[in-house]
Design an enzyme around this catalytic site. Sequence first.
Site, PDB file in Angstrom:
ATOM      1  N   SER A 175       0.818  -1.218   0.000  1.00  0.00           N
ATOM      2  CA  SER A 175       0.000   0.000   0.000  1.00  0.00           C
ATOM      3  C   SER A 175       0.853   1.270   0.000  1.00  0.00           C
ATOM      4  O   SER A 175       0.433   2.306  -0.525  1.00  0.00           O
ATOM      5  CB  SER A 175      -0.934   0.001   1.212  1.00  0.00           C
ATOM      6  OG  SER A 175      -0.197  -0.110   2.418  1.00  0.00           O
ATOM      7  N   ASP A 179      -2.447   7.137  10.365  1.00  0.00           N
ATOM      8  CA  ASP A 179      -2.491   5.783  10.934  1.00  0.00           C
ATOM      9  C   ASP A 179      -1.129   5.285  11.381  1.00  0.00           C
ATOM     10  O   ASP A 179      -0.990   4.137  11.813  1.00  0.00           O
ATOM     11  CB  ASP A 179      -3.096   4.805   9.930  1.00  0.00           C
ATOM     12  CG  ASP A 179      -2.298   4.715   8.632  1.00  0.00           C
ATOM     13  OD1 ASP A 179      -1.217   5.339   8.549  1.00  0.00           O
ATOM     14  OD2 ASP A 179      -2.767   4.033   7.708  1.00  0.00           O
ATOM     15  N   HIS A 202       1.092   4.984   6.829  1.00  0.00           N
ATOM     16  CA  HIS A 202       1.095   5.626   5.517  1.00  0.00           C
ATOM     17  C   HIS A 202       1.528   7.087   5.643  1.00  0.00           C
ATOM     18  O   HIS A 202       1.163   7.772   6.598  1.00  0.00           O
ATOM     19  CB  HIS A 202      -0.285   5.525   4.881  1.00  0.00           C
ATOM     20  CG  HIS A 202      -0.701   4.114   4.617  1.00  0.00           C
ATOM     21  ND1 HIS A 202      -1.553   3.424   5.457  1.00  0.00           N
ATOM     22  CD2 HIS A 202      -0.362   3.244   3.621  1.00  0.00           C
ATOM     23  CE1 HIS A 202      -1.733   2.193   4.987  1.00  0.00           C
ATOM     24  NE2 HIS A 202      -1.014   2.060   3.888  1.00  0.00           N
TER      25      HIS A 202
END
Length: 837
Positions: free
Chosen positions: A131, A307, A310
């Site tokens: 991600s 978070d 990221h």
Amino acid sequence: MAHTTVPDSGCVDARVYSAPNHPAVSYLSTCCHGGAKMAVLAYSLGKREINQYFCIKNAKLLSLVAVILLTVFHTVSRYYGGGDTCEWLLSSGRFLGENVWQPYGCMMHKYKSIEAKTCLAEKRVAFIGDSRIRQLFYSYIQIIDPTQKENGRKHENIPFEDRSSSVNVDFLWYAEVNNSLKERLMSWTEDPSVKPDVVIIGAATWSIKLRSGSSEALQQYRANLTAISLPLEQLAEDGEVYWVLQDPVHEEVLSDNRKMITNEQLDLYNEAALGTLNSNKKNAKARVRFLGASRQAAMETIAQSADGLHLPENTRNVGAMILMNAVCNKVLRPIHGSCCQALPAPSLLQKLTACVFLGSTLVFLVLHALGHNRHWKSRPTPPDVESGEEKPATAASPLSHKAPFQAMCKMGLIMAYFYLCDRADVFMKEQKFYTHSTFFIPLVYMFVLGIFYSENSKETKLLNREQTDEWKGWMQLVILIYHISGASAFIPVYMHVRVLVAAYLFQTGYGHFSFFWLKGDFGLYRVCQVLFRLNFLVIVLCLVMDRPYQFYYFVPLVTFWFVIIYATMAMWPQILQKKANGSGMWHIGILVKLLGLLLFICFFAYSQGLFENIFSVWPVSKLFELNGSIHEWWFRWKLDRFAIIHGMLFAFVYLLLQKCQVLSEGKGESLFSTRISNILLLISVVSFMSYSIWASSCKNKTECNEMHPYISGLQILAFILIRNIPGYARSLYSSFFAWFGKISLELFICQYHIWLAADTKGILVLIPGNPSLNIILSTFIFVCVAHEISLITNDLAQVAIPKDGAALLKRLLAAGVFTLGLLLMSKSAEGNQGEGH
């Protein structure tokens, strides 16, 4: 009165400060307050001590030693330290402000959509990973197409295509380094038709997460990296492969199922990647490059992560722009991006110029060995070619045969330094970044120094020689600070500096008009002297640095306006002050000439098409085109089109008032009566304040530039009145500013390559890692070089421009043939380059 200005060619004799008629001593004799006496004594002694131990001759020796040591240091560092600007770009840097990333030692270009599409046309780019790589992918394609948004798709492949440029950028979801990833990489090596040109890859967090950060997981990760290292190296042989090192995490805000992803674990996985990839040391070409700079940026911003895993958007954008620079700089060669750029080979003209300097050095050494040691006793101070005023030349012995070759030898060494700074891969370059403190703090320091070195003027006439030198000096220093701080981004500062440039042209009109009006010397010798001193350094730089003449825009501008002033004053009927004294009608005649010049300026200002057609004709176009266009010359010419005529008109009115004995220019006397002086001072102060308020309210540069030609003259006039109406102000000047004013032309030109860098777009870095010390040292060297060039130009002018008319015509003919040859060679080179494309 003992004159205390620092001589150009030697140290100050400290005894000059002990003279009983020195201004500080005179002041002490009349001062009755003990504290004031001590303050003034400390002030005088402080200047004496500074000037006793610091002189321009010693400064130049120190700067020479510094240049030699720095050149050796940087050369050895490059050779033994390894690395190039690409590795610097990818590995390290720092934030300038919140969002501007500065790579170590080179400049990063901010790519726009059209540039990215041009660079990546017909190419395939693949982002492979988890991600965090997906985030990087989105930032990358937003450079290509700013309308792209993250669509929320997870754990799947995401394609992107720009059909207008046939650019394909794909994100491939591979959260772990495993056999599936190896098979994908192997398929690309076996089928070149689907192989991407650029691969950006990285993964580790899922391996840590799924296996709770066990040591076995790390060993398996290292084994899997070994398995994919060969196909990655094979892909790197014909393309580019970048392994993205793992960014840090903000452990405090990680969710419970991510708590095992610690920074300690990430460091271990990064070490595994660095130690495993590129294991084939024999093939240097097939190397995987590591992107670590984004990790360094993330260490400063990860606390902003929502978070903890990221990255915030500005940090992702840094990584994407670094990758774009790594891929595209060598293709597009942007002037703002020195990272990852190979240096162009020297052109034929550059090689020929080097041969001329080497030949001059050889002749000088031969003559020196043969005993031709006769030289001048003192070097004449160069006249002020910008304002047209003449300096009294110091008496000098005739030049020896060795003198011009010695001057060319010195010039050759200086040009070698120019080349090393801005054309060779020796010294570093960094980008500018404007903050109010980087502009205004040096400005305050500068004016404090200027006030510290205040002296009594030798004469008290309006705009006397010392005052005009002072004026040019502080203006030039402001412009230098403006350039190196990148203050053009701040419109109020930009508009005030525009007035300073107009003031330079005002002085040109004022000085040359005064000279022709009073002396009537329209001879070829005078014209050639001015043109030589204005253009010698620029022409040499055009050859050495491979830049067009218009690149150094101020010199073409001043040269053009000098020719216009000369033509206006020299054309029939020649009207001089002597002739006008006999009949007042001649005053009307000179006003008619000025009116004709004004109409000429207005005609071309509103006829852009005709203007561009005239200056686009070869060979005139070679002097006025920049990047194949005349637009820059049109913009510069139009911006300050009235400044010259303002200066000429002011000179005419001033000299007429002076002749009619209307002005009081005695020491301590106000220029006008008390009432008129107070009124004019009030109007001038209000004008200054009104302009500053207007400049601060400007919405954009285009609108402000439209008004600038019509109002800049009022600001210049206001300054002259404030500076000259009070008698005490006219009786003082700053010797500090005046010293810089005498070399203002050289300072303006030299800054392009040995103070700034990348053709003024960046900053030269002589001392990496310490911006303050770097600026101090590079400024010191830069000022010493500019001063020496001014003396060299003066020496060569005596040889190149003889007073004998016949000899001068022969030199002009030779110069014309030489110039025509250069233009033809340049045209031929451009033709060959066009055929090559």
